[in-house]
Design a protein around this motif. Sequence first.
Motif, PDB file in Angstrom:
ATOM      1  N   THR A  13     -43.773  60.689  -1.116  1.00 54.55           N
ATOM      2  CA  THR A  13     -43.521  59.259  -1.265  1.00 54.55           C
ATOM      3  C   THR A  13     -42.203  59.035  -2.003  1.00 54.55           C
ATOM      4  OG1 THR A  13     -45.889  58.732  -1.331  1.00 54.55           O
ATOM      5  CG2 THR A  13     -44.384  57.102  -2.270  1.00 54.55           C
ATOM      6  N   HIS A  14     -41.427  58.079  -1.520  1.00 53.55           N
ATOM      7  CA  HIS A  14     -40.247  57.656  -2.268  1.00 53.55           C
ATOM      8  C   HIS A  14     -40.265  56.133  -2.380  1.00 53.55           C
ATOM      9  CE1 HIS A  14     -38.712  57.147   1.880  1.00 53.55           C
ATOM     10  NE2 HIS A  14     -37.915  56.233   1.365  1.00 53.55           N
ATOM     11  N   TRP A  15     -39.580  55.630  -3.387  1.00 52.20           N
ATOM     12  CA  TRP A  15     -39.593  54.193  -3.638  1.00 52.20           C
ATOM     13  C   TRP A  15     -38.390  53.523  -2.981  1.00 52.20           C
ATOM     14  CZ3 TRP A  15     -43.131  51.133  -6.270  1.00 52.20           C
ATOM     15  CH2 TRP A  15     -44.196  51.830  -6.860  1.00 52.20           C
ATOM     16  N   VAL A  16     -38.661  52.425  -2.308  1.00 49.44           N
ATOM     17  CA  VAL A  16     -37.613  51.531  -1.832  1.00 49.44           C
ATOM     18  C   VAL A  16     -37.573  50.381  -2.824  1.00 49.44           C
ATOM     19  CG1 VAL A  16     -36.822  50.045   0.032  1.00 49.44           C
ATOM     20  CG2 VAL A  16     -37.962  52.206   0.565  1.00 49.44           C
ATOM     21  N   GLY A  17     -36.493  50.301  -3.596  1.00 50.68           N
ATOM     22  CA  GLY A  17     -36.476  49.386  -4.718  1.00 50.68           C
ATOM     23  C   GLY A  17     -37.546  49.798  -5.715  1.00 50.68           C
ATOM     24  N   ASP A  18     -38.169  48.809  -6.353  1.00 53.28           N
ATOM     25  CA  ASP A  18     -39.272  49.120  -7.267  1.00 53.28           C
ATOM     26  C   ASP A  18     -40.590  48.534  -6.766  1.00 53.28           C
ATOM     27  OD1 ASP A  18     -38.907  46.422  -7.716  1.00 53.28           O
ATOM     28  OD2 ASP A  18     -38.553  46.586  -9.867  1.00 53.28           O
ATOM     29  N   GLY A  19     -40.613  48.125  -5.473  1.00 56.06           N
ATOM     30  CA  GLY A  19     -41.808  47.453  -4.973  1.00 56.06           C
ATOM     31  C   GLY A  19     -42.489  48.104  -3.809  1.00 56.06           C
ATOM     32  N   PHE A  20     -41.857  49.160  -3.214  1.00 54.04           N
ATOM     33  CA  PHE A  20     -42.413  49.723  -1.990  1.00 54.04           C
ATOM     34  C   PHE A  20     -42.439  51.254  -2.045  1.00 54.04           C
ATOM     35  CE2 PHE A  20     -40.109  45.770  -0.914  1.00 54.04           C
ATOM     36  CZ  PHE A  20     -41.202  44.975  -0.608  1.00 54.04           C
ATOM     37  N   PRO A  21     -43.588  51.827  -2.366  1.00 54.20           N
ATOM     38  CA  PRO A  21     -43.727  53.288  -2.316  1.00 54.20           C
ATOM     39  C   PRO A  21     -44.042  53.722  -0.888  1.00 54.20           C
ATOM     40  CG  PRO A  21     -45.735  52.308  -3.174  1.00 54.20           C
ATOM     41  CD  PRO A  21     -44.794  51.167  -2.869  1.00 54.20           C
ATOM     42  N   VAL A  22     -43.095  54.329  -0.208  1.00 54.65           N
ATOM     43  CA  VAL A  22     -43.236  54.576   1.229  1.00 54.65           C
ATOM     44  C   VAL A  22     -43.115  56.056   1.560  1.00 54.65           C
ATOM     45  CG1 VAL A  22     -42.268  52.299   1.736  1.00 54.65           C
ATOM     46  CG2 VAL A  22     -40.778  54.312   1.813  1.00 54.65           C
ATOM     47  N   ARG A  23     -43.659  56.391   2.726  1.00 57.26           N
ATOM     48  CA  ARG A  23     -43.451  57.696   3.350  1.00 57.26           C
ATOM     49  C   ARG A  23     -42.728  57.465   4.668  1.00 57.26           C
ATOM     50  NH1 ARG A  23     -49.492  60.094   2.822  1.00 57.26           N
ATOM     51  NH2 ARG A  23     -49.997  57.869   2.713  1.00 57.26           N
ATOM     52  N   THR A  24     -41.598  58.118   4.848  1.00 54.38           N
ATOM     53  CA  THR A  24     -40.854  57.992   6.102  1.00 54.38           C
ATOM     54  C   THR A  24     -41.452  58.946   7.116  1.00 54.38           C
ATOM     55  OG1 THR A  24     -38.825  57.382   4.926  1.00 54.38           O
ATOM     56  CG2 THR A  24     -38.593  58.179   7.192  1.00 54.38           C
ATOM     57  N   LEU A  25     -41.977  58.395   8.215  1.00 56.48           N
ATOM     58  CA  LEU A  25     -42.642  59.223   9.229  1.00 56.48           C
ATOM     59  C   LEU A  25     -41.692  59.652  10.335  1.00 56.48           C
ATOM     60  CD1 LEU A  25     -46.178  57.600   9.444  1.00 56.48           C
ATOM     61  CD2 LEU A  25     -45.333  59.428   7.965  1.00 56.48           C
ATOM     62  N   PHE A  26     -40.613  58.901  10.550  1.00 60.41           N
ATOM     63  CA  PHE A  26     -39.521  59.395  11.390  1.00 60.41           C
ATOM     64  C   PHE A  26     -38.281  58.573  11.088  1.00 60.41           C
ATOM     65  CE2 PHE A  26     -41.409  56.154  14.184  1.00 60.41           C
ATOM     66  CZ  PHE A  26     -40.302  55.494  14.698  1.00 60.41           C
ATOM     67  N   SER A  27     -37.115  59.124  11.436  1.00 62.23           N
ATOM     68  CA  SER A  27     -35.862  58.427  11.204  1.00 62.23           C
ATOM     69  C   SER A  27     -34.913  58.694  12.358  1.00 62.23           C
ATOM     70  CB  SER A  27     -35.219  58.881   9.887  1.00 62.23           C
ATOM     71  OG  SER A  27     -34.797  60.236   9.991  1.00 62.23           O
ATOM     72  N   TYR A  28     -33.841  57.903  12.426  1.00 60.57           N
ATOM     73  CA  TYR A  28     -32.892  58.045  13.534  1.00 60.57           C
ATOM     74  C   TYR A  28     -32.148  59.372  13.490  1.00 60.57           C
ATOM     75  CZ  TYR A  28     -29.594  56.122  10.031  1.00 60.57           C
ATOM     76  OH  TYR A  28     -28.854  55.883   8.898  1.00 60.57           O
ATOM     77  N   SER A  29     -32.056  59.980  12.312  1.00 55.89           N
ATOM     78  CA  SER A  29     -31.348  61.252  12.204  1.00 55.89           C
ATOM     79  C   SER A  29     -32.159  62.418  12.735  1.00 55.89           C
ATOM     80  CB  SER A  29     -30.961  61.517  10.747  1.00 55.89           C
ATOM     81  OG  SER A  29     -32.123  61.616   9.926  1.00 55.89           O
ATOM     82  N   THR A  30     -33.479  62.267  12.828  1.00 57.01           N
ATOM     83  CA  THR A  30     -34.331  63.365  13.286  1.00 57.01           C
ATOM     84  C   THR A  30     -34.923  63.126  14.670  1.00 57.01           C
ATOM     85  OG1 THR A  30     -36.242  62.397  12.144  1.00 57.01           O
ATOM     86  CG2 THR A  30     -34.944  64.031  10.934  1.00 57.01           C
ATOM     87  N   MET A  31     -35.265  61.869  14.987  1.00 56.98           N
ATOM     88  CA  MET A  31     -35.965  61.591  16.238  1.00 56.98           C
ATOM     89  C   MET A  31     -35.414  60.380  16.976  1.00 56.98           C
ATOM     90  SD  MET A  31     -39.949  62.401  15.309  1.00 56.98           S
ATOM     91  CE  MET A  31     -40.374  63.882  14.400  1.00 56.98           C
ATOM     92  N   GLY A  32     -34.168  60.024  16.676  1.00 59.11           N
ATOM     93  CA  GLY A  32     -33.599  58.834  17.279  1.00 59.11           C
ATOM     94  C   GLY A  32     -33.554  58.872  18.795  1.00 59.11           C
ATOM     95  N   GLU A  33     -33.240  60.042  19.368  1.00 62.22           N
ATOM     96  CA  GLU A  33     -33.187  60.138  20.826  1.00 62.22           C
ATOM     97  C   GLU A  33     -34.579  60.256  21.430  1.00 62.22           C
ATOM     98  OE1 GLU A  33     -30.562  63.178  22.133  1.00 62.22           O
ATOM     99  OE2 GLU A  33     -28.817  62.362  21.086  1.00 62.22           O
ATOM    100  N   GLN A  34     -35.444  61.069  20.818  1.00 59.63           N
ATOM    101  CA  GLN A  34     -36.775  61.287  21.363  1.00 59.63           C
ATOM    102  C   GLN A  34     -37.601  60.001  21.364  1.00 59.63           C
ATOM    103  OE1 GLN A  34     -38.264  64.049  22.756  1.00 59.63           O
ATOM    104  NE2 GLN A  34     -40.055  62.786  23.150  1.00 59.63           N
ATOM    105  N   LEU A  35     -37.446  59.173  20.334  1.00 56.21           N
ATOM    106  CA  LEU A  35     -38.287  57.979  20.200  1.00 56.21           C
ATOM    107  C   LEU A  35     -37.542  56.683  20.498  1.00 56.21           C
ATOM    108  CD1 LEU A  35     -40.496  58.869  17.101  1.00 56.21           C
ATOM    109  CD2 LEU A  35     -41.067  58.972  19.530  1.00 56.21           C
TER     110      LEU A  35
END
Length: 286
Positions: A13-35
């Motif tokens: 988990t990483h925080w976006v600002g101080d209000g959103f503890p999130v898990r990134t499940l995919f991003s454009y750098s890893t799966m941008g073409e596939q998804l």
Amino acid sequence: MKSIVGVHSNNQTHWVGDGFPVRTLFSYSTMGEQLSPFLMLDYASPMLFLPSKQAKGVGSHPHRGFETVTIVFEGELAHKDSAGNGGTIGPGDVQWMTAGAGILHEEMHSKKFTQQGGRLSMAQLWVNLPAQQKMRPPGYQAIQGEAIPTAYLEGEQGTIRVIAGAYAGLNGPAKTHTAMQVLDLRIKKGAVTSMPAPNQWSAALIILSGQIEIEKTIAGDASLVVFSHEGEGIEFLALEDTHALMLSGEPIDEPIAGYGPFVMNTPAEIAQAIADFNAGQFGRLA
């Protein structure tokens, strides 16, 4: 049927600002073409926030070249942007913001949620724009939960909310720039569910909570199941009561160049986005 290409999970988990503890499940750098046309998904699993006098969240920040889709499951957010849009996003609501040529926005816990506290759970999806639409004027769709049609599976085995695209004769309220489906699934334990996904479209199933089985493969909480472009549809068994998002879309066959909150087609366009932002050309928040 489409076949599984991979199953991915993220326990970090990483925080976006101080209000959103999130898990990134995919991003454009890893799966941008596939998804494609989908660029990224952050999932904030349920977390309790205590009452506070100071609103938490993420302050003013820029975007260019794509759309952000915020889906709230629990809690309440307040949105404000440099195009003059604003409002609250509560349980079941969706905010579909088109950054286009450039926008500044902030997403904070609402005044009510800040004062009362409670559980917050949400997902934010990034959706790419084709090159010809990347520099369009910014846009905003505030989609209330009651405006999202719901399909009921036979035998009370679950529900499917149609946010974008079509399912079972229902059309989602979100207006999109390319063809796609964004579906919010709540499936009961033991149900076998078949979902449409056209041949040559990308397809992914995000398990927010619960557990499913597909092709003898198990996927649980905060997991991403990626499918082949070839084949039509998917089918899965819910091993537990499961909450999931189904994404499928016609790929945008164009290069992806990204840097943080900017997603364009070339490095030169990214450099221009940074220069334009630094020059104050994305407007300002009131």
